[in-house]
Scaffold this motif. Structure first.
Motif, PDB file in Angstrom:
ATOM      1  N   LEU A 224       3.929  -0.542  -2.829  1.00  0.00           N
ATOM      2  CA  LEU A 224       4.279   0.868  -3.020  1.00  0.00           C
ATOM      3  C   LEU A 224       3.443   1.491  -4.136  1.00  0.00           C
ATOM      4  CD1 LEU A 224       8.189   0.791  -2.697  1.00  0.00           C
ATOM      5  CD2 LEU A 224       6.521   1.555  -0.989  1.00  0.00           C
ATOM      6  N   LEU A 225       3.269   0.736  -5.220  1.00  0.00           N
ATOM      7  CA  LEU A 225       2.470   1.230  -6.342  1.00  0.00           C
ATOM      8  C   LEU A 225       1.034   1.493  -5.899  1.00  0.00           C
ATOM      9  CD1 LEU A 225       2.040   1.731  -9.429  1.00  0.00           C
ATOM     10  CD2 LEU A 225       1.503  -0.714  -9.604  1.00  0.00           C
ATOM     11  N   ALA A 226       0.440   0.519  -5.188  1.00  0.00           N
ATOM     12  CA  ALA A 226      -0.950   0.658  -4.755  1.00  0.00           C
ATOM     13  C   ALA A 226      -1.119   1.848  -3.803  1.00  0.00           C
ATOM     14  CB  ALA A 226      -1.415  -0.628  -4.087  1.00  0.00           C
ATOM     15  N   ALA A 230      -3.329   5.210  -4.440  1.00  0.00           N
ATOM     16  CA  ALA A 230      -4.354   5.591  -3.467  1.00  0.00           C
ATOM     17  C   ALA A 230      -4.144   7.021  -2.985  1.00  0.00           C
ATOM     18  CB  ALA A 230      -4.339   4.624  -2.296  1.00  0.00           C
ATOM     19  N   ASP A 231      -2.882   7.403  -2.780  1.00  0.00           N
ATOM     20  CA  ASP A 231      -2.588   8.758  -2.301  1.00  0.00           C
ATOM     21  C   ASP A 231      -2.884   9.814  -3.360  1.00  0.00           C
ATOM     22  OD1 ASP A 231      -1.778   7.749   0.123  1.00  0.00           O
ATOM     23  OD2 ASP A 231       0.356   7.766  -0.342  1.00  0.00           O
ATOM     24  N   LYS A 232      -2.556   9.517  -4.630  1.00  0.00           N
ATOM     25  CA  LYS A 232      -2.766  10.492  -5.707  1.00  0.00           C
ATOM     26  C   LYS A 232      -4.250  10.660  -6.047  1.00  0.00           C
ATOM     27  CE  LYS A 232      -0.133   9.837  -9.284  1.00  0.00           C
ATOM     28  NZ  LYS A 232       0.611   9.066 -10.309  1.00  0.00           N
ATOM     29  N   ARG A 233      -5.004   9.581  -5.896  1.00  0.00           N
ATOM     30  CA  ARG A 233      -6.450   9.591  -6.142  1.00  0.00           C
ATOM     31  C   ARG A 233      -6.802  10.041  -7.570  1.00  0.00           C
ATOM     32  NH1 ARG A 233      -9.434  11.611  -0.553  1.00  0.00           N
ATOM     33  NH2 ARG A 233      -8.308  10.188   0.840  1.00  0.00           N
ATOM     34  N   VAL A 234      -6.022   9.557  -8.529  1.00  0.00           N
ATOM     35  CA  VAL A 234      -6.344   9.786  -9.934  1.00  0.00           C
ATOM     36  C   VAL A 234      -7.333   8.702 -10.363  1.00  0.00           C
ATOM     37  CG1 VAL A 234      -5.441   9.891 -12.288  1.00  0.00           C
ATOM     38  CG2 VAL A 234      -4.119  10.860 -10.382  1.00  0.00           C
ATOM     39  N   GLY A 235      -8.511   9.124 -10.823  1.00  0.00           N
ATOM     40  CA  GLY A 235      -9.579   8.164 -11.103  1.00  0.00           C
ATOM     41  C   GLY A 235      -9.187   7.070 -12.069  1.00  0.00           C
ATOM     42  N   LEU A 241      -6.078   0.014 -11.324  1.00  0.00           N
ATOM     43  CA  LEU A 241      -5.591  -0.872 -10.264  1.00  0.00           C
ATOM     44  C   LEU A 241      -6.650  -1.904  -9.896  1.00  0.00           C
ATOM     45  CD1 LEU A 241      -3.362  -1.560  -8.213  1.00  0.00           C
ATOM     46  CD2 LEU A 241      -4.420   0.087  -6.654  1.00  0.00           C
ATOM     47  N   GLY A 242      -7.909  -1.475  -9.793  1.00  0.00           N
ATOM     48  CA  GLY A 242      -8.985  -2.420  -9.494  1.00  0.00           C
ATOM     49  C   GLY A 242      -9.158  -3.452 -10.594  1.00  0.00           C
TER      50      GLY A 242
END
Length: 325
Positions: A224-226, A230-235, A241-242
């Motif tokens: 869910l976090l990932a 991904a949906d928010k696309r905050v750099g 996360l990476g």
């Protein structure tokens, strides 16, 4: 000082000392060795005023940290960043380091009174038995006192008030801003049942595990976090996360390699999962921009397994290949 006494000297809430921090500070194992040696130099100088580091130019005469004068009697500390366990593969390096220090003392006209090996981990049973026998034999043959500062010794020393600056510099986390954690969600029975055939569960089952609910909840919340990141696309969050994915994978890889080096090898690698998850929960190296708590972080490790990049038994790749498209 005992481990219990050392713990009582720490204020409630202080982070645990995790010697893997040297890898994350430096970015690789070579840098971790240098960083660990720098920590030892500061620690020993605080405990033994007058101790000093010796630079290699090109050789260091088998000396990392020195107490005494190189015209008389000296004590030498030898730094070895063996991680996460001291196994049989380290024996040759230990012998060579001691012999090098002895030869240099004889060649350059000073006397070695004590030689202390410093490691950030503990020895496995076979290596501990070898060390005890080798230590006794070499002390008797050379007259040099041989000591060992392992992870418990180092933690006890770092818990002393007089060396708090060393602990703060190398092990206390720097958090410029607190990022709110993503709330945890409970796993409903249907979703839990659907995960019974997931690869990360099959890998745990192959390792002899019988209870999986906590692991499923960790994985569910990490997914869910990932997806939210991904949906928010905050750099900053995507980068965090990476980085966190690479961190948990590197923790697993180091411990997996060490477990496989031990003899005899149990194909199920008992203790591997517990050790990896404990380190993931305790490490202070996760990026501050990641809105994750310990449950999410452990779930990130299950995601690595689910992606067929890790496992909990020697032949984990065979299990990962079953049912692969």
């Amino acid at each position: 000082m005992t481990a219990t006494a050392a713990a009582m000297n720490l204020a409630s809430g202080e982070p645990p000392i995790n010697f893997a921090a040297h890898q994350f500070r430096a970015g690789n194992m070579a840098g971790a060795r240098d960083d660990f040696e720098q920590m030892l130099a500061m620690l020993i100088q605080a405990v033994h005023p007058g101790a000093r580091a010796i630079a290699a130019n090109p050789g260091d005469w088998g000396i990392d940290i020195l107490l005494g004068e190189l015209s008389g009697l000296v004590v030498i500390w030898q730094s070895k960043y063996f991680w996460p366990v001291v196994t049989r593969s380290a024996q040759a390096q230990i012998r060579e380091s001691f012999d090098s220090a002895l030869s240099a003392a004889k060649r350059n006209g000073y006397e070695l009174s004590q030689w202390i090996l410093c490691v950030p981990s503990s020895m496995d049973p076979a290596t501990a038995q070898w060390w005890d026998k080798w230590q006794e034999r070499r002390q008797r043959a050379t007259g040099v006192a041989i000591g060992l500062w392992h992870e418990t010794t180092l933690r006890n020393l770092l818990a002393m008030p007089d060396v708090s600056h060393v602990r703060r510099h190398f092990y206390d986390p720097y958090v410029p801003a607190q990022v709110p954690r993503t709330p945890l969600r409970d796993l409903d029975p249907g979703a839990a049942t659907d995960l019974d055939r997931a690869l990360f569960v099959r890998q745990l089952r192959a390792a002899g595990h019988t209870e999986f609910h906590a692991a499923k909840r960790e994985f569910f919340n990490a997914e869910l976090l990932a997806r939210e990141i991904a949906d928010k696309r905050v750099g900053a969050e995507l980068s965090a996360l990476g980085e966190a994915d690479g961190l948990v994978h590197s923790i697993w890889e180091a411990r997996f390699n060490a477990a496989c080096q031990q003899e005899p090898v149990d194909a199920r690698l008992p203790g591997l999962h517990a050790g990896v998850m404990r380190e993931i929960r305790e490490t202070t190296a996760f990026p501050a921009a990641l809105p994750a708590g310990p449950v999410h972080r452990c779930g990130l490790m299950h995601r690595v397994v689910q992606d067929r990049r890790a496992g909990w038994v020697v032949r984990w790749r065979d299990i990962a290949a079953e049912g692969a498209p």
